[in-house]
Design a protein around this motif. Structure first.
Motif, PDB file in Angstrom:
ATOM      1  N   ALA A 261       0.837  -1.201   0.000  1.00  0.00           N
ATOM      2  CA  ALA A 261       0.000   0.000   0.000  1.00  0.00           C
ATOM      3  C   ALA A 261       0.869   1.247   0.000  1.00  0.00           C
ATOM      4  O   ALA A 261       1.674   1.435   0.921  1.00  0.00           O
ATOM      5  N   HIS A 262       0.707   2.080  -1.023  1.00  0.00           N
ATOM      6  CA  HIS A 262       1.432   3.350  -1.067  1.00  0.00           C
ATOM      7  C   HIS A 262       0.536   4.445  -1.594  1.00  0.00           C
ATOM      8  O   HIS A 262      -0.239   4.216  -2.513  1.00  0.00           O
ATOM      9  N   GLN A 263       0.697   5.623  -1.015  1.00  0.00           N
ATOM     10  CA  GLN A 263      -0.130   6.753  -1.411  1.00  0.00           C
ATOM     11  C   GLN A 263       0.551   7.623  -2.457  1.00  0.00           C
ATOM     12  O   GLN A 263      -0.107   8.364  -3.162  1.00  0.00           O
ATOM     13  N   THR A 264       1.861   7.516  -2.545  1.00  0.00           N
ATOM     14  CA  THR A 264       2.590   8.376  -3.488  1.00  0.00           C
ATOM     15  C   THR A 264       3.621   7.553  -4.240  1.00  0.00           C
ATOM     16  O   THR A 264       4.110   6.533  -3.737  1.00  0.00           O
ATOM     17  N   ILE A 265       3.938   8.011  -5.431  1.00  0.00           N
ATOM     18  CA  ILE A 265       4.928   7.293  -6.235  1.00  0.00           C
ATOM     19  C   ILE A 265       6.296   7.299  -5.531  1.00  0.00           C
ATOM     20  O   ILE A 265       7.031   6.304  -5.588  1.00  0.00           O
ATOM     21  N   ALA A 266       6.584   8.388  -4.835  1.00  0.00           N
ATOM     22  CA  ALA A 266       7.880   8.465  -4.147  1.00  0.00           C
ATOM     23  C   ALA A 266       7.999   7.349  -3.104  1.00  0.00           C
ATOM     24  O   ALA A 266       9.018   6.632  -3.040  1.00  0.00           O
ATOM     25  N   ASN A 267       6.957   7.183  -2.310  1.00  0.00           N
ATOM     26  CA  ASN A 267       6.975   6.100  -1.317  1.00  0.00           C
ATOM     27  C   ASN A 267       7.063   4.729  -1.982  1.00  0.00           C
ATOM     28  O   ASN A 267       7.752   3.836  -1.513  1.00  0.00           O
ATOM     29  N   ALA A 268       6.309   4.585  -3.048  1.00  0.00           N
ATOM     30  CA  ALA A 268       6.293   3.294  -3.741  1.00  0.00           C
ATOM     31  C   ALA A 268       7.668   2.980  -4.323  1.00  0.00           C
ATOM     32  O   ALA A 268       8.142   1.842  -4.261  1.00  0.00           O
ATOM     33  N   GLN A 269       8.317   4.008  -4.874  1.00  0.00           N
ATOM     34  CA  GLN A 269       9.663   3.797  -5.440  1.00  0.00           C
ATOM     35  C   GLN A 269      10.660   3.397  -4.363  1.00  0.00           C
ATOM     36  O   GLN A 269      11.484   2.507  -4.561  1.00  0.00           O
ATOM     37  N   GLU A 270      10.538   4.056  -3.229  1.00  0.00           N
ATOM     38  CA  GLU A 270      11.455   3.750  -2.127  1.00  0.00           C
ATOM     39  C   GLU A 270      11.272   2.297  -1.690  1.00  0.00           C
ATOM     40  O   GLU A 270      12.245   1.557  -1.493  1.00  0.00           O
ATOM     41  N   PHE A 271      10.009   1.909  -1.553  1.00  0.00           N
ATOM     42  CA  PHE A 271       9.716   0.534  -1.161  1.00  0.00           C
ATOM     43  C   PHE A 271      10.237  -0.445  -2.213  1.00  0.00           C
ATOM     44  O   PHE A 271      10.873  -1.455  -1.896  1.00  0.00           O
ATOM     45  N   TYR A 272       9.962  -0.139  -3.460  1.00  0.00           N
ATOM     46  CA  TYR A 272      10.329  -1.031  -4.562  1.00  0.00           C
ATOM     47  C   TYR A 272      11.840  -1.280  -4.591  1.00  0.00           C
ATOM     48  O   TYR A 272      12.291  -2.429  -4.650  1.00  0.00           O
ATOM     49  N   SER A 273      12.601  -0.195  -4.529  1.00  0.00           N
ATOM     50  CA  SER A 273      14.058  -0.393  -4.635  1.00  0.00           C
ATOM     51  C   SER A 273      14.604  -1.049  -3.369  1.00  0.00           C
ATOM     52  O   SER A 273      15.517  -1.887  -3.435  1.00  0.00           O
ATOM     53  N   ASP A 274      14.007  -0.722  -2.232  1.00  0.00           N
ATOM     54  CA  ASP A 274      14.434  -1.342  -0.974  1.00  0.00           C
ATOM     55  C   ASP A 274      14.199  -2.859  -1.018  1.00  0.00           C
ATOM     56  O   ASP A 274      15.091  -3.651  -0.702  1.00  0.00           O
ATOM     57  N   ILE A 275      13.014  -3.255  -1.444  1.00  0.00           N
ATOM     58  CA  ILE A 275      12.677  -4.682  -1.389  1.00  0.00           C
ATOM     59  C   ILE A 275      13.497  -5.468  -2.420  1.00  0.00           C
ATOM     60  O   ILE A 275      13.973  -6.570  -2.148  1.00  0.00           O
ATOM     61  N   LYS A 276      13.712  -4.865  -3.583  1.00  0.00           N
ATOM     62  CA  LYS A 276      14.501  -5.567  -4.604  1.00  0.00           C
ATOM     63  C   LYS A 276      15.956  -5.723  -4.136  1.00  0.00           C
ATOM     64  O   LYS A 276      16.587  -6.754  -4.371  1.00  0.00           O
ATOM     65  N   ALA A 277      16.449  -4.706  -3.429  1.00  0.00           N
ATOM     66  CA  ALA A 277      17.814  -4.798  -2.899  1.00  0.00           C
ATOM     67  C   ALA A 277      17.914  -5.874  -1.816  1.00  0.00           C
ATOM     68  O   ALA A 277      18.883  -6.640  -1.763  1.00  0.00           O
ATOM     69  N   ARG A 278      16.884  -5.917  -0.963  1.00  0.00           N
ATOM     70  CA  ARG A 278      16.895  -6.934   0.092  1.00  0.00           C
ATOM     71  C   ARG A 278      16.845  -8.345  -0.500  1.00  0.00           C
ATOM     72  O   ARG A 278      17.490  -9.268  -0.007  1.00  0.00           O
TER      73      ARG A 278
END
Lengths: 448, 448
Positions: free
Chosen positions: A238-255
Motif C-alpha cells: 500500500a502506497h499513497q505516493t509514487i515516491a513512497n512506492a519507489q522507495e519501497f520497490y528499490s528497498d525490497i529488490k535490494a533486500r
C-alpha cells in the motif's frame, strides 16, 4: 503493441461489497449477492476474459469488525477459490491464509489440492493475522506479538514448503502391469521438529502442478520486508505516493538480492482503487457520492483499529489530533499504520477528511480520473521503478471493475503494457516465475 | 411406480481408484486421472443425472498406507467438493473430516462456506480418525485413545454447531437506505470454554442454507453408536449379512429414540460394492479377475492394520490363524475389526480367501450378480429393516458406477423404490431431514 516488452501484472482484488467501505450502499452494487457463488464465478470469468493474472482474496479468522455497518462477511477463501477455479481455465487465484492460526499439515493439504484442481493456478497470500481478536477463536490467551508472529511465519512456511516438496515430481507411477502405484523411494517424510511445529509427513497427495502455490506477501513493516525478501514471489503493498512506492520497490529488490535471490522473481504489486469518470469532474463527483454514504461511527472504529486511538466525541470537522498517536506498541509496528501517519503528516486533514481518505480502500492508493488519467498513472508507476503491476481494488462491484476492464485495459493494451492473451497456463507462468524443484529431488541430485 | 412410497437414499462413495484395492489395475479404470478434477466433475454430473442423493468422500490426515501398491492419494475433500459443487445444481456432497485433527473455528468456516456455495448441499462425515500415524503430523506424542477421541468428538461437534448457529437466519440485513448491513443483536459470540477447546465466535459468515451441514457418522463401535444416537442424521455402516444389518438398524433406531430424537430423522446407509455381470457367472468371473490383480504384500499390510497381526511369512493357502487375534487394545475396539472377525468365524477362510474378501471394499458388503439380483438384494435389505438406503461403492471407476446407473437404477425405479427426479434442492431435502433452527433463535423465542 509488441507483447514482448515488460508487461504489467494485474490482479482483481475482491472485497465482497467493494473496497470503499460504503461501496455496498452504492446504487449499482449488489449487497444481496455477497455470498452468491454464481456472482463471483461470473466476476472470475470476466477477469479471465480480460486476461488478468489472478483474483485476490483477503481473509481473517475472526468476526471482529463492526459488522453492523460493514459488508464484511465473506466465503472462506480456500473453498471459495476452489469453486471459482472449477469454472475457469487460466486465471489464477490468490487466497489469504494465516500462518498463526492454521495447522501446517491440514493447510498444506488444502493448498496442494487447490493447485491440483486448478491445474496450477493457486497463490497463497501469507499473513500472520493482525487482528488480535482471532486469538480467542483458537484457544489462546493472547494474540502473539508482531515479532513472534513473524518468527512463527518463517517456520510455518518452511514446514509447508517441505510438505509440498515431499513427493518428488515423478513419484506417482500408476503402472498397471507391475502393480506399482507410487515410487515410495521418491516420497519423503519431512520429520520437522521446530520451535512451533512437529510434523512428520509426507503429504497425502503428490506434488502439485506449480510445485508450490505462488508465495504472496503483504506486510511492509520491517519484519514484513525481511520476511518478504526471504519468501515472497509477489508482494501486495500500500502506497499513497509514487515516491513512497519507489522507495519501497528499490528497498525490497535490494533486500531480495542481498539474500541471494533474483529480484526479477519477486513482483511488487501495489493496490490501486480507481474512481473512473468520463471527465475528471465526473470521477471526483463519484468519489464524493461514495463518501456521502460513509457512516462515521464505523469509520471511527476502523481508525481506532489502525491507529489505536478513539476519536468518537471529537468534532469531525476539527483538525486531526496528531499528538494522540503513539508510535510505540503493537499497533505502531504495522505497515498500514505508517501509511496513515504519512497521510496525516503530509495532508494535515480534518478528522472527517482523514476518514474519507481511508474509506476508499483502507489506506491504499485511491485515484480519481478519466480512463486515460488512470492509465497514465499506472504507466508512470510501472515505468519508474514503483511497481511491476497492480492489485485493482474496485470501490464497488461489479461496475467498478467493469469500467476498468472496458475503459482502462484497452488503453494499457494500446500502449503495449498489458497482454493481449495468456501465454502460459499457470499463475507462475502469468507472473513469469520459475517453478521450484523439490528440495528432496535437489538433495538426491546432489548425492548422485 | 408411485414416487410417494418410502424411497431409497443412494450415495456414490468415491474412492479414486475404485473400492477394490486392485481396482486401479483393472483394464477399464483410469489411474492416470486420480487427481484430475474434470474426471470427478463428470462423475458428479453423471450421479446427478441419475438423481443420486450425494457423493461421499473418505479422508485421513496422514499418508500411512502402503502407498507403493495402493491408489490412495486423493484431493483434499473440502476443496474437492467445492470444485464439484460448482458444476452441479442438486446433488449433495458428503466430505469426511476429523474431529481430532482440526481446529473447530477454521473447520466451521470451511463447512459453512461450502454449504453457502453449494446452496445447501453439504454433508459432514464426522470421524475421529483411526489412523494413529496422523498424530505425528499434528505435533502429538501419541494418538488419543478411542474413548478419548469420542470424548473430543462430542465437544468438537458442540462447538462447531454453536458456530454454525451463531448468526440467526435473519441476521443479514443489507439495507442500503439505513446503512445497516447486519443486525448485530442476532449475531452471537458462543463463548465456548470446554475440556479441549476455547472458542469465542461468532463465525465470520452468516448461517448457511441448511443451517448446518448434514451430520453423517460412520463408526459402529459402542462409542460410535452412542455418538451416532446423539448427533448423526445419516449413518454409513459396514455389514456382511442382512441379519447383522438388521440388528444394527433396530439397535441404532432404538438408541436414537431413547435420547429423545425421531428415528425417521436418522438414515441408515450400509455400503455395498457391486460386481455386476449380465449373468451370475459373468459377475463372479469379474470378481475373480479383480482378485487376480491383488498384491498380497499390500493386502497383508491392510490386514495388519485391521486386526493388529502380521501374517507375512505364513502360507497364504493355509487356514487363517484365528488364535492370533487379540480382542483387547485399541485395534479391537473398532467396528471394522468386528466385521472381519465375524467373517473369519462364519466362513473359516484361508488367509488368501480372507484377503480376497477384504480387498473388495475393506470389509464392506461385496455382492456379485446380475442387475436384477443386485436390485433384489437392495430391495430385500431396504424392505426388511436393514437399511434406508446405500452407499454404492464401485469396485472401479467409472465403469463400475456406470453399469449400476444404467442397469440397476432403472430396475429400482420400476419397482418404485428410487426417485425419478429430485423433489428438493438441498441435501437435507433429499434425505428428508428437517432444517434445524439456530439454538440462539430458539433461546430468544424461549425468552419472548
Amino acid at each position: 503493441m509488441s507483447s514482448k516488452g515488460r508487461q504489467l501484472n494485474l490482479n482483481l482484488f475482491i472485497y465482497p461489497g467493494g473496497h470503499h467501505e460504503a461501496g455496498w450502499r452504492y446504487k449499482d452494487s449488489s449487497p444481496e449477492r455477497i455470498l452468491d457463488i454464481k456472482y463471483y464465478q461470473a466476476l472470475a470469468q470476466r477477469a479471465e476474459a480480460a486476461k488478468f493474472d489472478a483474483l485476490f482474496f483477503a481473509d481473517g479468522p475472526a468476526l471482529t469488525e463492526n459488522i453492523r455497518y460493514a459488508s464484511r462477511p465473506r466465503l472462506e477463501p480456500l473453498t471459495w477459490i476452489s469453486a471459482m477455479a472449477a469454472v475457469t481455465e487460466r486465471i489464477g487465484f490468490i487466497a489469504t491464509a494465516s500462518t498463526t492460526y492454521n495447522q501446517p499439515y491440514n493447510f498444506a493439504r488444502f493448498f496442494a489440492s487447490i493447485d491440483h484442481l486448478s491445474n496450477g493456478r493457486a497463490g497463497w497470500n501469507i499473513v500472520t493475522t493482525g487482528d488480535a481478536g482471532a486469538a480467542q477463536n483458537f484457544g489462546l490467551d493472547q494474540h502473539p506479538t508482531h515479532a513472534d508472529r513473524y518468527d512463527r511465519a518463517g517456520e510455518f512456511v518452511d514446514v509447508v514448503t517441505k510438505l509440498w516438496d515431499s513427493w518428488e515430481d515423478d513419484a506417482l507411477v500408476g503402472d498397471r502391469q507391475s502393480g506399482i502405484f507410487a515410487d515410495d523411494q521418491k516420497i519423503h517424510p519431512i520429520n520437522h521438529i521446530g520451535k512451533y511445529h512437529r510434523v512428520r509427513g509426507p503429504l497425502t497427495l503428490p506434488r502439485s502442478p506449480q510445485g508450490r502455490p505462488v508465495y504472496v506477501q503483504a506486510g511492509s513493516s520491517e519484519d514484513g520486508k525481511s520476511f518478504a525478501s526471504r519468501y515472497a514471489e509477489a508482494i501486495f503493498t500500500a502506497h499513497q505516493t509514487i515516491a513512497n512506492a519507489q522507495e519501497f520497490y528499490s528497498d525490497i529488490k535490494a533486500r531480495v538480492k542481498a539474500v541471494g535471490r533474483n529480484p526479477d522473481q519477486v513482483k511488487v504489486l501495489p493496490g490501486i482503487s480507481p474512481f473512473i469518470g468520463s471527465t475528471e469532474a465526473e470521477a471526483k463527483a463519484l468519489y464524493d457520492e461514495f463518501n456521502e454514504l460513509i457512516q462515521p461511527e464505523y469509520s471511527l472504529d476502523q481508525l481506532r483499529r489502525l491507529l489505536g486511538i478513539d476519536l468518537s466525541g471529537h468534532d469531525l470537522d476539527g483538525p486531526f489530533p496528531r499528538e494522540l498517536i503513539r508510535i510505540e506498541g503493537e499497533v505502531g509496528v504495522s505497515s498500514r499504520f505508517h501509511v496513515v501517519l504519512d497521510i496525516v503528516d503530509r495532508e494535515k486533514p480534518t478528522i472527517r477528511q482523514l476518514l474519507h481518505r481511508l474509506a476508499g480502500a483502507r489506506g491504499h492508493w485511491v485515484e480519481k480520473g478519466t480512463p486515460e488519467q488512470i492509465a497514465d498513472k499506472i504507466q508512470l508507476w510501472f515505468e519508474n521503478g514503483a511497481a511491476d503491476g497492480f492489485n485493482i481494488m474496485p470501490p464497488y462491484l461489479t461496475g467498478g471493475f467493469d469500467i476498468f476492464v472496458d475503459e482502462v485495459v484497452p488503453i494499457l493494451r494500446k500502449r503495449g503494457l498489458f497482454r493481449l492473451d495468456y501465454e502460459g497456463t499457470t499463475l507462475r507462468e502469468h507472473f513469469g516465475l520459475d517453478r521450484p524443484e523439490s528440495q528432496y529431488s535437489l538433495a538426491q541430485s546432489a548425492i548422485a
